[in-house]
Scaffold this motif. Structure first.
Motif, PDB file in Angstrom:
ATOM      1  N   LEU A  21       0.846  -1.188   0.000  1.00 31.87           N
ATOM      2  CA  LEU A  21       0.000   0.000   0.000  1.00 31.87           C
ATOM      3  C   LEU A  21       0.885   1.243   0.000  1.00 31.87           C
ATOM      4  O   LEU A  21       1.960   1.249   0.593  1.00 31.87           O
ATOM      5  CB  LEU A  21      -0.909   0.018   1.233  1.00 31.87           C
ATOM      6  CG  LEU A  21      -1.848  -1.177   1.392  1.00 31.87           C
ATOM      7  CD1 LEU A  21      -2.621  -1.074   2.685  1.00 31.87           C
ATOM      8  CD2 LEU A  21      -2.799  -1.267   0.224  1.00 31.87           C
ATOM      9  N   SER A  22       0.408   2.308  -0.640  1.00 31.83           N
ATOM     10  CA  SER A  22       1.184   3.547  -0.710  1.00 31.83           C
ATOM     11  C   SER A  22       0.989   4.383   0.555  1.00 31.83           C
ATOM     12  O   SER A  22       0.028   4.204   1.298  1.00 31.83           O
ATOM     13  CB  SER A  22       0.784   4.354  -1.941  1.00 31.83           C
ATOM     14  OG  SER A  22      -0.570   4.712  -1.834  1.00 31.83           O
ATOM     15  N   THR A  23       1.898   5.297   0.776  1.00 26.27           N
ATOM     16  CA  THR A  23       1.862   6.161   1.956  1.00 26.27           C
ATOM     17  C   THR A  23       0.591   6.991   2.017  1.00 26.27           C
ATOM     18  O   THR A  23       0.020   7.169   3.080  1.00 26.27           O
ATOM     19  CB  THR A  23       3.097   7.087   1.967  1.00 26.27           C
ATOM     20  OG1 THR A  23       4.268   6.273   2.028  1.00 26.27           O
ATOM     21  CG2 THR A  23       3.081   8.017   3.160  1.00 26.27           C
ATOM     22  N   ASP A  24       0.115   7.520   0.877  1.00 29.40           N
ATOM     23  CA  ASP A  24      -1.079   8.368   0.904  1.00 29.40           C
ATOM     24  C   ASP A  24      -2.324   7.591   1.320  1.00 29.40           C
ATOM     25  O   ASP A  24      -3.275   8.174   1.837  1.00 29.40           O
ATOM     26  CB  ASP A  24      -1.296   9.076  -0.437  1.00 29.40           C
ATOM     27  CG  ASP A  24      -1.489   8.115  -1.592  1.00 29.40           C
ATOM     28  OD1 ASP A  24      -0.980   6.992  -1.510  1.00 29.40           O
ATOM     29  OD2 ASP A  24      -2.144   8.503  -2.574  1.00 29.40           O
ATOM     30  N   MET A  25      -2.338   6.277   1.154  1.00 28.35           N
ATOM     31  CA  MET A  25      -3.467   5.468   1.590  1.00 28.35           C
ATOM     32  C   MET A  25      -3.444   5.253   3.112  1.00 28.35           C
ATOM     33  O   MET A  25      -4.457   4.965   3.723  1.00 28.35           O
ATOM     34  CB  MET A  25      -3.437   4.109   0.875  1.00 28.35           C
ATOM     35  CG  MET A  25      -4.699   3.300   1.064  1.00 28.35           C
ATOM     36  SD  MET A  25      -4.637   1.763   0.161  1.00 28.35           S
ATOM     37  CE  MET A  25      -5.163   2.325  -1.437  1.00 28.35           C
ATOM     38  N   LEU A  26      -2.273   5.443   3.722  1.00 26.31           N
ATOM     39  CA  LEU A  26      -2.099   5.167   5.147  1.00 26.31           C
ATOM     40  C   LEU A  26      -1.897   6.420   5.975  1.00 26.31           C
ATOM     41  O   LEU A  26      -1.422   6.331   7.108  1.00 26.31           O
ATOM     42  CB  LEU A  26      -0.875   4.261   5.350  1.00 26.31           C
ATOM     43  CG  LEU A  26      -0.902   2.918   4.656  1.00 26.31           C
ATOM     44  CD1 LEU A  26       0.456   2.264   4.760  1.00 26.31           C
ATOM     45  CD2 LEU A  26      -1.954   2.046   5.279  1.00 26.31           C
ATOM     46  N   ASP A  27      -2.240   7.593   5.440  1.00 27.42           N
ATOM     47  CA  ASP A  27      -1.906   8.835   6.135  1.00 27.42           C
ATOM     48  C   ASP A  27      -2.413   8.908   7.576  1.00 27.42           C
ATOM     49  O   ASP A  27      -1.739   9.446   8.442  1.00 27.42           O
ATOM     50  CB  ASP A  27      -2.357  10.053   5.334  1.00 27.42           C
ATOM     51  CG  ASP A  27      -3.834  10.030   4.986  1.00 27.42           C
ATOM     52  OD1 ASP A  27      -4.499   9.033   5.295  1.00 27.42           O
ATOM     53  OD2 ASP A  27      -4.309  11.014   4.398  1.00 27.42           O
TER      54      ASP A  27
END
Length: 186
Positions: free
Chosen positions: A94-100
């Motif tokens: 998962l990308s960082t923007d999905m886990l903000d």
């Protein structure tokens, strides 16, 4: 599944204008005159665009039903974060923007719930509270314990937190993952 707009919560995935939107903020507004409404800040999952939408409190909206899987956070690799399904040992990235919202509380080997829509990961849900170590905080000032003031601290994940004045660096604390507030010593 149709829900009342007053039941919208942060983190919900909504279907609006034939697109999937993640709810970032909600506010129930009751003006002095007129009808109450729900102010919702949403981010489009596909494009990343943000929008603010005001819904009449009597409206209904489509909430997307997501399948959930228990997964373990493995490690970060630049902007990518790797998770493993504990039953099948399948790994996803998962990308960082999905886990903000989750990143300030994620440590390797942490168990989280990943929500999927048609086998596509969309959201990561953390437990209500996590135990983390305070690695930095200011020294306590004598006599300050009588007041209900808090001092700034830093967690092992790098997140900032306000802690009671009697806590020292190296103390394990429980942190509310929704509000980011100190709950108690662990």
């Amino acid at each position: 599944m149709q829900i009342a707009v007053t039941a919208i919560r942060v983190g919900n995935i909504l279907e609006y204008n034939n697109a999937l939107w993640r709810v970032m903020k909600t506010q129930h507004v009751t003006p002095g005159k007129g009808v109450a409404c729900m102010q919702v800040e949403m981010r489009n999952i596909e494009t990343g665009n943000k929008t603010n939408k005001r819904f009449n409190s009597t409206e209904r909206i489509e909430r997307v039903i997501l399948s959930q899987r228990e997964m373990q956070y493995l490690y970060a690799d630049g902007d990518d974060h790797h998770f493993m399904d504990t039953e099948t040992y399948d790994q996803i990235t998962l990308s960082t923007d999905m886990l903000d919202n989750a990143l300030p509380y994620l440590l390797p080997e942490a168990m989280v719930t990943v929500e999927f829509h048609e086998e596509r990961p969309l959201n990561v849900q953390l437990p209500q509270a996590v135990t983390l170590e305070v690695v930095e905080c200011d020294a306590a000032i004598k006599g300050q314990t009588a007041t209900s003031s808090y001092k700034p601290g830093k967690l092992e994940t790098g997140a900032a937190i306000m802690v009671p004045p009697y806590l020292e660096a190296g103390t394990k604390v429980r942190v509310n993952t929704e509000s980011g507030e100190y709950m108690e010593r662990a």
